[in-house]
Design a protein around this motif. Structure first.
Motif, PDB file in Angstrom:
ATOM      1  N   GLY A  38      -2.470  -5.269   3.267  1.00 47.36           N
ATOM      2  CA  GLY A  38      -2.817  -5.327   1.851  1.00 47.36           C
ATOM      3  C   GLY A  38      -3.372  -4.023   1.324  1.00 47.36           C
ATOM      4  O   GLY A  38      -4.296  -4.021   0.517  1.00 47.36           O
ATOM      5  N   ILE A  39      -2.806  -2.909   1.795  1.00 46.60           N
ATOM      6  CA  ILE A  39      -3.307  -1.597   1.364  1.00 46.60           C
ATOM      7  C   ILE A  39      -2.205  -0.830   0.641  1.00 46.60           C
ATOM      8  O   ILE A  39      -1.024  -1.134   0.779  1.00 46.60           O
ATOM      9  CB  ILE A  39      -3.844  -0.762   2.546  1.00 46.60           C
ATOM     10  CG1 ILE A  39      -2.743  -0.491   3.579  1.00 46.60           C
ATOM     11  CG2 ILE A  39      -5.043  -1.463   3.178  1.00 46.60           C
ATOM     12  CD1 ILE A  39      -3.163   0.458   4.684  1.00 46.60           C
ATOM     13  N   ASN A  40      -2.611   0.174  -0.110  1.00 45.06           N
ATOM     14  CA  ASN A  40      -1.644   0.970  -0.846  1.00 45.06           C
ATOM     15  C   ASN A  40      -1.171   2.164  -0.020  1.00 45.06           C
ATOM     16  O   ASN A  40      -1.658   2.418   1.086  1.00 45.06           O
ATOM     17  CB  ASN A  40      -2.211   1.412  -2.206  1.00 45.06           C
ATOM     18  CG  ASN A  40      -3.368   2.373  -2.083  1.00 45.06           C
ATOM     19  OD1 ASN A  40      -3.543   3.068  -1.083  1.00 45.06           O
ATOM     20  ND2 ASN A  40      -4.196   2.423  -3.110  1.00 45.06           N
ATOM     21  N   SER A  99       1.186 -11.607  -3.571  1.00 46.41           N
ATOM     22  CA  SER A  99       0.948 -11.529  -5.008  1.00 46.41           C
ATOM     23  C   SER A  99      -0.410 -10.924  -5.352  1.00 46.41           C
ATOM     24  O   SER A  99      -0.689 -10.639  -6.509  1.00 46.41           O
ATOM     25  CB  SER A  99       1.048 -12.934  -5.632  1.00 46.41           C
ATOM     26  OG  SER A  99      -0.016 -13.759  -5.175  1.00 46.41           O
ATOM     27  N   GLN A 100      -1.257 -10.705  -4.337  1.00 44.78           N
ATOM     28  CA  GLN A 100      -2.566 -10.110  -4.577  1.00 44.78           C
ATOM     29  C   GLN A 100      -2.443  -8.600  -4.680  1.00 44.78           C
ATOM     30  O   GLN A 100      -1.585  -7.991  -4.054  1.00 44.78           O
ATOM     31  CB  GLN A 100      -3.526 -10.457  -3.443  1.00 44.78           C
ATOM     32  CG  GLN A 100      -3.873 -11.918  -3.355  1.00 44.78           C
ATOM     33  CD  GLN A 100      -4.850 -12.201  -2.218  1.00 44.78           C
ATOM     34  OE1 GLN A 100      -5.097 -11.374  -1.374  1.00 44.78           O
ATOM     35  NE2 GLN A 100      -5.384 -13.408  -2.218  1.00 44.78           N
ATOM     36  N   PRO A 101      -3.325  -7.971  -5.459  1.00 44.15           N
ATOM     37  CA  PRO A 101      -3.281  -6.508  -5.564  1.00 44.15           C
ATOM     38  C   PRO A 101      -3.693  -5.884  -4.238  1.00 44.15           C
ATOM     39  O   PRO A 101      -4.473  -6.441  -3.481  1.00 44.15           O
ATOM     40  CB  PRO A 101      -4.304  -6.192  -6.658  1.00 44.15           C
ATOM     41  CG  PRO A 101      -5.194  -7.381  -6.738  1.00 44.15           C
ATOM     42  CD  PRO A 101      -4.385  -8.563  -6.270  1.00 44.15           C
ATOM     43  N   VAL A 102      -3.147  -4.688  -3.971  1.00 45.63           N
ATOM     44  CA  VAL A 102      -3.492  -3.963  -2.742  1.00 45.63           C
ATOM     45  C   VAL A 102      -4.827  -3.258  -2.934  1.00 45.63           C
ATOM     46  O   VAL A 102      -5.285  -3.027  -4.048  1.00 45.63           O
ATOM     47  CB  VAL A 102      -2.408  -2.954  -2.351  1.00 45.63           C
ATOM     48  CG1 VAL A 102      -1.101  -3.651  -2.054  1.00 45.63           C
ATOM     49  CG2 VAL A 102      -2.222  -1.889  -3.420  1.00 45.63           C
ATOM     50  N   GLU A 103      -5.446  -2.908  -1.815  1.00 47.04           N
ATOM     51  CA  GLU A 103      -6.696  -2.165  -1.844  1.00 47.04           C
ATOM     52  C   GLU A 103      -6.393  -0.717  -2.223  1.00 47.04           C
ATOM     53  O   GLU A 103      -5.343  -0.180  -1.909  1.00 47.04           O
ATOM     54  CB  GLU A 103      -7.361  -2.176  -0.466  1.00 47.04           C
ATOM     55  CG  GLU A 103      -7.890  -3.538  -0.077  1.00 47.04           C
ATOM     56  CD  GLU A 103      -9.013  -4.015  -0.974  1.00 47.04           C
ATOM     57  OE1 GLU A 103      -9.968  -3.267  -1.205  1.00 47.04           O
ATOM     58  OE2 GLU A 103      -8.920  -5.149  -1.455  1.00 47.04           O
ATOM     59  N   SER A 104      -7.319  -0.076  -2.878  1.00 47.16           N
ATOM     60  CA  SER A 104      -7.146   1.323  -3.225  1.00 47.16           C
ATOM     61  C   SER A 104      -8.301   2.132  -2.667  1.00 47.16           C
ATOM     62  O   SER A 104      -9.350   1.611  -2.349  1.00 47.16           O
ATOM     63  CB  SER A 104      -7.084   1.479  -4.738  1.00 47.16           C
ATOM     64  OG  SER A 104      -8.287   1.052  -5.319  1.00 47.16           O
ATOM     65  N   VAL A 105      -8.057   3.424  -2.528  1.00 45.59           N
ATOM     66  CA  VAL A 105      -9.085   4.337  -2.067  1.00 45.59           C
ATOM     67  C   VAL A 105      -9.907   4.735  -3.271  1.00 45.59           C
ATOM     68  O   VAL A 105      -9.376   5.209  -4.272  1.00 45.59           O
ATOM     69  CB  VAL A 105      -8.471   5.596  -1.427  1.00 45.59           C
ATOM     70  CG1 VAL A 105      -9.540   6.547  -0.986  1.00 45.59           C
ATOM     71  CG2 VAL A 105      -7.574   5.209  -0.274  1.00 45.59           C
ATOM     72  N   ASN A 106     -11.198   4.502  -3.205  1.00 37.53           N
ATOM     73  CA  ASN A 106     -12.066   4.868  -4.343  1.00 37.53           C
ATOM     74  C   ASN A 106     -12.855   6.095  -4.023  1.00 37.53           C
ATOM     75  O   ASN A 106     -13.232   6.381  -2.989  1.00 37.53           O
ATOM     76  CB  ASN A 106     -13.022   3.730  -4.698  1.00 37.53           C
ATOM     77  CG  ASN A 106     -12.275   2.531  -5.240  1.00 37.53           C
ATOM     78  OD1 ASN A 106     -11.280   2.680  -5.927  1.00 37.53           O
ATOM     79  ND2 ASN A 106     -12.747   1.350  -4.929  1.00 37.53           N
TER      80      ASN A 106
END
Length: 106
Positions: A38-40, A99-106
């Protein structure tokens, strides 16, 4: 060994196992690894490019690096539903998690 230090040691073990698994998944099939975790793309590139020394250093954090993707009751219910066949429950949860959004690096 105190309960706290034992817990921290276990967190570090989980972190290292998670990071090594993540790197393996990404190096074998980046797209599938990204989906399963679930990552980008940006986070996948960072994880896959870590050296072993960097991976071990990151794993030594006292914070758990992985997290449950079961923010949605439907996903957890689908995985835990004993009345469904295992393959059906897995497919259902994969569809919901996709369908869930992927995690992003903040």
């Amino acid at each position: 060994m105190s309960a706290t230090s034992e817990m921290l040691s276990e967190i570090k073990e989980v972190n290292l196992s998670y990071l090594l698994l993540a790197q393996r998944l990404l190096r074998e099939d980046k797209a599938m690894g990204m989906f399963r975790m679930g990552i980008n793309n940006q986070l996948a590139d960072v994880l896959a490019s870590l050296s072993f020394a960097q991976t071990v250093k990151l794993a030594a954090s006292n914070q758990l690096l992985c997290r449950f993707r079961f923010d949605d009751h439907a996903v957890l219910s689908a995985l835990a539903d004993k009345s469904k066949a295992a393959s059906l429950a897995g497919s259902h949860s994969a569809i919901l998690m996709a369908s869930q959004p992927v995690e992003s690096v903040n």
